[in-house]
Design a protein around this motif. Structure first.
Motif, PDB file in Angstrom:
ATOM      1  N   HIS A  58       0.737  -1.120  -0.073  1.00  0.00           N
ATOM      2  CA  HIS A  58      -0.072  -0.053  -0.139  1.00  0.00           C
ATOM      3  C   HIS A  58       0.897   1.245   0.005  1.00  0.00           C
ATOM      4  O   HIS A  58       0.316   2.220  -0.287  1.00  0.00           O
ATOM      5  N   GLU A  59       2.258   1.032   0.535  1.00  0.00           N
ATOM      6  CA  GLU A  59       3.126   2.363   0.160  1.00  0.00           C
ATOM      7  C   GLU A  59       3.720   2.234  -1.364  1.00  0.00           C
ATOM      8  O   GLU A  59       3.911   3.274  -1.638  1.00  0.00           O
ATOM      9  N   LEU A  60       3.906   1.098  -1.738  1.00  0.00           N
ATOM     10  CA  LEU A  60       4.445   1.024  -3.229  1.00  0.00           C
ATOM     11  C   LEU A  60       3.525   1.746  -4.207  1.00  0.00           C
ATOM     12  O   LEU A  60       4.092   2.216  -5.187  1.00  0.00           O
ATOM     13  N   ILE A  61       2.255   1.382  -3.875  1.00  0.00           N
ATOM     14  CA  ILE A  61       1.345   1.667  -5.036  1.00  0.00           C
ATOM     15  C   ILE A  61       1.507   3.532  -5.360  1.00  0.00           C
ATOM     16  O   ILE A  61       1.356   4.020  -6.517  1.00  0.00           O
ATOM     17  N   PRO A  62       1.374   4.180  -4.069  1.00  0.00           N
ATOM     18  CA  PRO A  62       1.500   5.509  -4.652  1.00  0.00           C
ATOM     19  C   PRO A  62       2.596   6.115  -4.895  1.00  0.00           C
ATOM     20  O   PRO A  62       2.932   7.005  -5.853  1.00  0.00           O
ATOM     21  N   TYR A  63       3.832   5.356  -4.412  1.00  0.00           N
ATOM     22  CA  TYR A  63       5.213   5.800  -4.858  1.00  0.00           C
ATOM     23  C   TYR A  63       5.361   5.432  -6.268  1.00  0.00           C
ATOM     24  O   TYR A  63       6.156   6.222  -7.047  1.00  0.00           O
ATOM     25  N   ALA A  64       4.829   4.432  -6.915  1.00  0.00           N
ATOM     26  CA  ALA A  64       4.938   4.048  -8.161  1.00  0.00           C
ATOM     27  C   ALA A  64       4.277   5.102  -9.068  1.00  0.00           C
ATOM     28  O   ALA A  64       4.715   5.289 -10.422  1.00  0.00           O
ATOM     29  N   ARG A  65       3.381   5.918  -8.714  1.00  0.00           N
ATOM     30  CA  ARG A  65       2.678   6.821  -9.661  1.00  0.00           C
ATOM     31  C   ARG A  65       3.056   8.344  -9.115  1.00  0.00           C
ATOM     32  O   ARG A  65       3.347   9.252  -9.855  1.00  0.00           O
ATOM     33  N   LEU A  66       3.538   8.672  -7.937  1.00  0.00           N
ATOM     34  CA  LEU A  66       3.995   9.939  -7.577  1.00  0.00           C
ATOM     35  C   LEU A  66       5.586   9.974  -7.338  1.00  0.00           C
ATOM     36  O   LEU A  66       5.913  11.112  -7.371  1.00  0.00           O
ATOM     37  N   GLY A  67       6.154   9.161  -7.439  1.00  0.00           N
ATOM     38  CA  GLY A  67       7.616   8.819  -6.999  1.00  0.00           C
ATOM     39  C   GLY A  67       7.731   9.355  -5.273  1.00  0.00           C
ATOM     40  O   GLY A  67       6.891   8.590  -4.759  1.00  0.00           O
ATOM     41  N   ALA A  68       8.859   9.653  -4.984  1.00  0.00           N
ATOM     42  CA  ALA A  68       9.368   9.469  -3.542  1.00  0.00           C
ATOM     43  C   ALA A  68       8.381  10.277  -2.778  1.00  0.00           C
ATOM     44  O   ALA A  68       9.080  11.019  -1.929  1.00  0.00           O
ATOM     45  N   VAL A  69       7.001   9.992  -2.514  1.00  0.00           N
ATOM     46  CA  VAL A  69       6.506  10.789  -1.461  1.00  0.00           C
ATOM     47  C   VAL A  69       6.862   9.984  -0.069  1.00  0.00           C
ATOM     48  O   VAL A  69       7.144   8.867  -0.212  1.00  0.00           O
ATOM     49  N   GLY A  70       6.812  10.704   0.958  1.00  0.00           N
ATOM     50  CA  GLY A  70       7.316   9.830   2.193  1.00  0.00           C
ATOM     51  C   GLY A  70       6.615   9.123   2.542  1.00  0.00           C
ATOM     52  O   GLY A  70       5.290   8.964   2.623  1.00  0.00           O
ATOM     53  N   ARG A  71       7.164   7.962   3.293  1.00  0.00           N
ATOM     54  CA  ARG A  71       6.271   7.046   3.677  1.00  0.00           C
ATOM     55  C   ARG A  71       5.430   7.281   4.735  1.00  0.00           C
ATOM     56  O   ARG A  71       4.355   6.909   4.860  1.00  0.00           O
ATOM     57  N   THR A  72       6.008   8.234   5.659  1.00  0.00           N
ATOM     58  CA  THR A  72       5.277   8.716   6.876  1.00  0.00           C
ATOM     59  C   THR A  72       3.968   9.180   6.296  1.00  0.00           C
ATOM     60  O   THR A  72       2.618   9.095   6.703  1.00  0.00           O
ATOM     61  N   ALA A  73       4.142  10.188   5.251  1.00  0.00           N
ATOM     62  CA  ALA A  73       2.939  10.784   4.657  1.00  0.00           C
ATOM     63  C   ALA A  73       1.904   9.814   4.070  1.00  0.00           C
ATOM     64  O   ALA A  73       0.731  10.121   3.887  1.00  0.00           O
ATOM     65  N   VAL A  74       2.373   8.693   3.344  1.00  0.00           N
ATOM     66  CA  VAL A  74       1.464   7.791   2.809  1.00  0.00           C
ATOM     67  C   VAL A  74       0.289   7.279   3.747  1.00  0.00           C
ATOM     68  O   VAL A  74      -0.520   7.294   3.736  1.00  0.00           O
ATOM     69  N   GLU A  75       1.226   6.801   5.194  1.00  0.00           N
ATOM     70  CA  GLU A  75       0.254   6.231   6.265  1.00  0.00           C
ATOM     71  C   GLU A  75      -0.557   7.430   6.790  1.00  0.00           C
ATOM     72  O   GLU A  75      -1.966   7.240   6.977  1.00  0.00           O
ATOM     73  N   GLU A  76      -0.221   8.595   6.824  1.00  0.00           N
ATOM     74  CA  GLU A  76      -1.070   9.973   7.445  1.00  0.00           C
ATOM     75  C   GLU A  76      -2.130  10.112   6.147  1.00  0.00           C
ATOM     76  O   GLU A  76      -3.247  10.154   6.825  1.00  0.00           O
ATOM     77  N   ALA A  77      -1.744  10.119   4.928  1.00  0.00           N
ATOM     78  CA  ALA A  77      -2.739  10.250   3.901  1.00  0.00           C
ATOM     79  C   ALA A  77      -4.147   9.193   4.242  1.00  0.00           C
ATOM     80  O   ALA A  77      -5.232   9.590   3.977  1.00  0.00           O
ATOM     81  N   TYR A  78      -3.772   8.003   4.395  1.00  0.00           N
ATOM     82  CA  TYR A  78      -4.721   6.943   4.416  1.00  0.00           C
ATOM     83  C   TYR A  78      -5.539   7.118   5.901  1.00  0.00           C
ATOM     84  O   TYR A  78      -6.699   7.157   5.773  1.00  0.00           O
ATOM     85  N   TRP A  79      -4.916   7.176   6.918  1.00  0.00           N
ATOM     86  CA  TRP A  79      -5.462   6.934   8.457  1.00  0.00           C
ATOM     87  C   TRP A  79      -5.819   8.148   9.105  1.00  0.00           C
ATOM     88  O   TRP A  79      -6.381   8.044  10.153  1.00  0.00           O
ATOM     89  N   THR A  80      -5.486   9.362   8.691  1.00  0.00           N
ATOM     90  CA  THR A  80      -6.043  10.378   9.413  1.00  0.00           C
ATOM     91  C   THR A  80      -7.321  11.430   8.698  1.00  0.00           C
ATOM     92  O   THR A  80      -7.331  11.401   7.604  1.00  0.00           O
ATOM     93  N   GLY A  81      -7.916  11.784   9.509  1.00  0.00           N
ATOM     94  CA  GLY A  81      -9.068  12.726   9.073  1.00  0.00           C
ATOM     95  C   GLY A  81      -9.989  11.884   8.435  1.00  0.00           C
ATOM     96  O   GLY A  81     -10.870  12.467   7.658  1.00  0.00           O
ATOM     97  N   ALA A  82     -10.253  10.765   8.824  1.00  0.00           N
ATOM     98  CA  ALA A  82     -11.503   9.964   8.417  1.00  0.00           C
ATOM     99  C   ALA A  82     -11.570   9.882   6.895  1.00  0.00           C
ATOM    100  O   ALA A  82     -12.530   9.967   6.395  1.00  0.00           O
ATOM    101  N   HIS A  83     -10.358   9.554   6.266  1.00  0.00           N
ATOM    102  CA  HIS A  83     -10.486   9.844   4.685  1.00  0.00           C
ATOM    103  C   HIS A  83     -10.450   8.336   3.926  1.00  0.00           C
ATOM    104  O   HIS A  83     -11.071   8.311   3.005  1.00  0.00           O
ATOM    105  N   ALA A  84     -10.182   7.209   4.811  1.00  0.00           N
ATOM    106  CA  ALA A  84     -10.434   5.936   4.542  1.00  0.00           C
ATOM    107  C   ALA A  84     -10.723   4.885   5.594  1.00  0.00           C
ATOM    108  O   ALA A  84     -10.843   5.263   6.610  1.00  0.00           O
TER     109      ALA A  84
END
Length: 389
Positions: A58-84
């Protein structure tokens, strides 16, 4: 099986490939402002898996499309703010929270099922619900322990109960903590405007078929139905009303449907060069991958070591809109080790080297090591080493 209406368009195999690449986020400029959440909403789901080599899928999938997005940022994007939330789609997946109403059909189906092979002690279900209500989000361990002392599936009562509540929709997985599911009550985790099962089964499936078609760009009945594990007959019942349009694709030999927006503009732009997780929705279905890319790939993690051809977690390399090779990676300290490399030919060397360098930097490695005797075309090994610098 439904007989497809007259096709709205005839596509070449190359046109279909480019449409699929654009729909999946690999052709054209990435939407960096929307970021990881934008990738999730565009794809409609991101598959989870326990295997972690370079990173989890689940980290590799956004990385493959966006490039070197921070791994912590990936987790926060999924799990904070009731987004997913996490639920059963193609498999265990992270899903955009706005898709909650469209899985009502699956929650209802689970409620109507027999209780699998797990018996549940009287009162155990209500006890878990009460714990979550009183204490807030908890892991299975915090609920009383995930397992008894038996085999792998020897779940404790609390684990059986909370997983049943998850399937029914009374409980939601809101994050992974140390890879453990964190459960919360749906009434607390899902925004009130979305917390309902009002849509009937046909409307749920129609929406998911449309979403799958948009995420794939173009696909056969099996491609589109498999995206969210919809039954073929369910697909047949709603496809005409889904808004997808029938097309023919040269060489596919099967009826296909496309997102009309994908047909309205020619796919163009920059191609991504990257390593792909085997669980990436671009390639997770073998028959589709073979049909679109002429590339046969299977995950060999569960194949006995002596029978593996390409390696434990061989990751296809995408470059120029083609799959040009495979790498089975590992990390040893701060070195990314390519335990096995499969090249389609000399032209693949620069692309594989670039993909390895970028992946190494992303996961915090400062060197890449090739094992020359583990390159399928040994004569190209020195060139690959040179390209890696």
């Amino acid at each position: 099986m439904t007989t497809a209406p007259r096709p709205a368009a005839e596509l070449s195999a190359d046109e279909a490939r480019r449409i699929a690449l654009r729909a999946q986020g690999f052709l054209g400029a990435p939407d960096r402002r929307a970021g990881v959440r934008g990738v999730l909403r565009s794809l409609g789901q991101v598959q989870l898996d326990t295997i972690s080599v370079l990173a989890r899928s689940h980290e590799l999938i956004p990385y493959a499309r966006l490039g070197a997005v921070g791994r912590t940022a990936v987790e926060e994007a999924y799990w904070t703010g009731a987004h997913a939330f996490e639920y059963w789609s193609h498999a265990a997946c992270v899903l955009p929270v706005e898709e909650w109403p469209h899985f009502a059909f699956r929650r209802r189906a689970y409620r109507d099922r027999p209780h699998w092979h797990h018996e549940l002690s009287a009162g155990a279900y209500d006890k878990v619900i009460d714990q979550l209500r009183d204490q807030g989000p908890l892991t299975a361990t915090e609920l009383g322990g995930a397992k008894n002392k038996g085999e792998w599936w020897d779940w404790s009562d609390s684990k059986i109960a909370v997983e049943r509540a998850l399937m029914y929709g009374e409980v939601v997985v809101t994050e992974r903590r140390g890879w453990k599911r964190v459960y919360d009550l749906a009434e607390r985790a899902i925004p009130q405007a979305l917390l309902h099962d009002e849509l009937d089964d046909a409307e749920c499936v129609r929406r998911l078929v449309r979403q799958a078609g948009e995420a794939l760009g173009v696909g056969t009945r099996a491609d589109i139905a498999d995206y969210h594990r919809i039954k073929g007959e369910q697909f047949d019942a709603v496809v005409e009303a889904s808004g997808l349009v029938p097309v023919t694709v040269a060489g596919w030999g099967k009826p296909a449907w496309a997102d009309p927006a994908a047909l309205a503009a020619e796919p163009r732009g920059r191609h991504r060069t990257t390593l792909l997780s085997p669980f990436d929705s671009l390639i997770w279905e073998r028959a589709r991958t073979e049909r679109i890319f002429g590339f046969t790939h299977r995950l060999e993690a569960y194949v006995p070591k002596q029978k593996r051809i390409h390696g434990y977690f061989a990751m296809p390399v995408l470059a120029g809109g083609r799959l040009v090779g495979r790498v089975d990676p590992a990390r040893v300290g701060r070195t990314l080790v390519a335990r096995q490399v499969t090249l389609d030919g000399p032209k693949a060397v620069p692309a594989v080297a670039r993909a390895l360098r970028e992946a190494a930097e992303w996961v915090g490695c400062d060197a890449v090591k090739i094992l020359p005797d583990r390159v399928n075309l040994p004569a190209l090994a020195p060139e690959l080493v040179r390209e890696l610098g």
